[in-house]
Motif scaffolding. Structure first.
Motif, PDB file in Angstrom:
ATOM      1  N   ALA A  14       0.853  -1.188   0.000  1.00 25.70           N
ATOM      2  CA  ALA A  14       0.000   0.000   0.000  1.00 25.70           C
ATOM      3  C   ALA A  14       0.888   1.238   0.000  1.00 25.70           C
ATOM      4  O   ALA A  14       1.792   1.358   0.825  1.00 25.70           O
ATOM      5  CB  ALA A  14      -0.894   0.001   1.229  1.00 25.70           C
ATOM      6  N   LYS A  16       0.692   5.140   0.656  1.00 25.30           N
ATOM      7  CA  LYS A  16      -0.217   6.075   1.311  1.00 25.30           C
ATOM      8  C   LYS A  16       0.290   7.502   1.166  1.00 25.30           C
ATOM      9  O   LYS A  16       1.405   7.825   1.552  1.00 25.30           O
ATOM     10  CB  LYS A  16      -0.360   5.736   2.794  1.00 25.30           C
ATOM     11  CG  LYS A  16      -1.350   6.618   3.515  1.00 25.30           C
ATOM     12  CD  LYS A  16      -1.575   6.179   4.934  1.00 25.30           C
ATOM     13  CE  LYS A  16      -2.655   7.035   5.576  1.00 25.30           C
ATOM     14  NZ  LYS A  16      -2.909   6.608   6.939  1.00 25.30           N
ATOM     15  N   HIS A  22      -4.965   9.289   0.951  1.00 25.88           N
ATOM     16  CA  HIS A  22      -5.356   8.364  -0.119  1.00 25.88           C
ATOM     17  C   HIS A  22      -4.377   7.192  -0.175  1.00 25.88           C
ATOM     18  O   HIS A  22      -3.175   7.371  -0.053  1.00 25.88           O
ATOM     19  CB  HIS A  22      -5.379   9.091  -1.456  1.00 25.88           C
ATOM     20  CG  HIS A  22      -6.006   8.298  -2.547  1.00 25.88           C
ATOM     21  ND1 HIS A  22      -7.362   8.244  -2.731  1.00 25.88           N
ATOM     22  CD2 HIS A  22      -5.466   7.502  -3.488  1.00 25.88           C
ATOM     23  CE1 HIS A  22      -7.629   7.461  -3.758  1.00 25.88           C
ATOM     24  NE2 HIS A  22      -6.481   6.996  -4.233  1.00 25.88           N
ATOM     25  N   VAL A  38      -5.948  -2.211   5.328  1.00 29.07           N
ATOM     26  CA  VAL A  38      -6.733  -1.577   4.269  1.00 29.07           C
ATOM     27  C   VAL A  38      -7.791  -2.568   3.821  1.00 29.07           C
ATOM     28  O   VAL A  38      -7.474  -3.659   3.344  1.00 29.07           O
ATOM     29  CB  VAL A  38      -5.843  -1.181   3.068  1.00 29.07           C
ATOM     30  CG1 VAL A  38      -6.673  -0.558   1.967  1.00 29.07           C
ATOM     31  CG2 VAL A  38      -4.736  -0.246   3.503  1.00 29.07           C
ATOM     32  N   ASP A  39      -9.054  -2.220   4.000  1.00 32.51           N
ATOM     33  CA  ASP A  39     -10.184  -3.076   3.623  1.00 32.51           C
ATOM     34  C   ASP A  39     -10.077  -4.465   4.244  1.00 32.51           C
ATOM     35  O   ASP A  39     -10.356  -5.481   3.606  1.00 32.51           O
ATOM     36  CB  ASP A  39     -10.301  -3.193   2.101  1.00 32.51           C
ATOM     37  CG  ASP A  39     -10.615  -1.871   1.434  1.00 32.51           C
ATOM     38  OD1 ASP A  39     -11.284  -1.038   2.088  1.00 32.51           O
ATOM     39  OD2 ASP A  39     -10.212  -1.665   0.283  1.00 32.51           O
ATOM     40  N   GLY A  40      -9.647  -4.533   5.498  1.00 37.74           N
ATOM     41  CA  GLY A  40      -9.572  -5.788   6.218  1.00 37.74           C
ATOM     42  C   GLY A  40      -8.347  -6.629   5.913  1.00 37.74           C
ATOM     43  O   GLY A  40      -8.210  -7.735   6.421  1.00 37.74           O
ATOM     44  N   GLU A  42      -4.041  -6.669   5.806  1.00 35.29           N
ATOM     45  CA  GLU A  42      -2.853  -5.959   6.268  1.00 35.29           C
ATOM     46  C   GLU A  42      -1.781  -5.972   5.180  1.00 35.29           C
ATOM     47  O   GLU A  42      -1.404  -7.031   4.685  1.00 35.29           O
ATOM     48  CB  GLU A  42      -2.317  -6.603   7.539  1.00 35.29           C
ATOM     49  CG  GLU A  42      -1.259  -5.778   8.207  1.00 35.29           C
ATOM     50  CD  GLU A  42      -0.926  -6.298   9.591  1.00 35.29           C
ATOM     51  OE1 GLU A  42      -0.047  -5.700  10.213  1.00 35.29           O
ATOM     52  OE2 GLU A  42      -1.525  -7.283  10.034  1.00 35.29           O
ATOM     53  N   TYR A  43      -1.342  -4.768   4.783  1.00 33.86           N
ATOM     54  CA  TYR A  43      -0.335  -4.606   3.740  1.00 33.86           C
ATOM     55  C   TYR A  43       0.879  -3.888   4.306  1.00 33.86           C
ATOM     56  O   TYR A  43       0.746  -3.032   5.179  1.00 33.86           O
ATOM     57  CB  TYR A  43      -0.872  -3.742   2.588  1.00 33.86           C
ATOM     58  CG  TYR A  43      -2.013  -4.338   1.821  1.00 33.86           C
ATOM     59  CD1 TYR A  43      -1.804  -5.329   0.885  1.00 33.86           C
ATOM     60  CD2 TYR A  43      -3.309  -3.873   2.002  1.00 33.86           C
ATOM     61  CE1 TYR A  43      -2.846  -5.871   0.162  1.00 33.86           C
ATOM     62  CE2 TYR A  43      -4.367  -4.396   1.286  1.00 33.86           C
ATOM     63  CZ  TYR A  43      -4.125  -5.396   0.362  1.00 33.86           C
ATOM     64  OH  TYR A  43      -5.166  -5.916  -0.346  1.00 33.86           O
TER      65      TYR A  43
END
Length: 87
Positions: A14, A16, A22, A38-40, A42-43
């Motif tokens: 991700a 950021k 964003h 992010v959206d459930g 982990e990144y």
């Protein structure tokens, strides 16, 4: 594709944008120790100061947001010198 020429640590990460929050999900080989949910999922996260979602060229805003304020300070000094010269 040829075997053995691609990096082993190519994974989903991700990116950021810290100025507006964003998040872009893409693949990269960049090393990082931080992670973010992010959206459930982990990144690993790479923090950016500016991206296409906050860059003045892409957003249409003419004023550059500089975290250190260097651009604004320069513009203020330049404006003052122009006023003095015009008098």
């Amino acid at each position: 594709m040829k075997k053995g020429i691609h990096p082993e640590n190519y994974r989903t990460v991700a990116f950021k944008d810290m100025s507006n929050g964003h998040v872009y999900i893409t693949k990269s080989t960049v090393n990082t120790k931080e992670t973010e949910l992010v959206d459930g999922v982990e990144y690993p996260v790479i923090k950016l100061e500016i991206s296409s979602s906050s860059h003045p060229f892409y957003t249409g805003k003419m004023k550059l947001v500089d975290t250190a304020g260097r651009v604004d300070k320069f513009n203020n000094r330049f404006k003052k010198t122009q006023e003095i010269r015009n008098k």
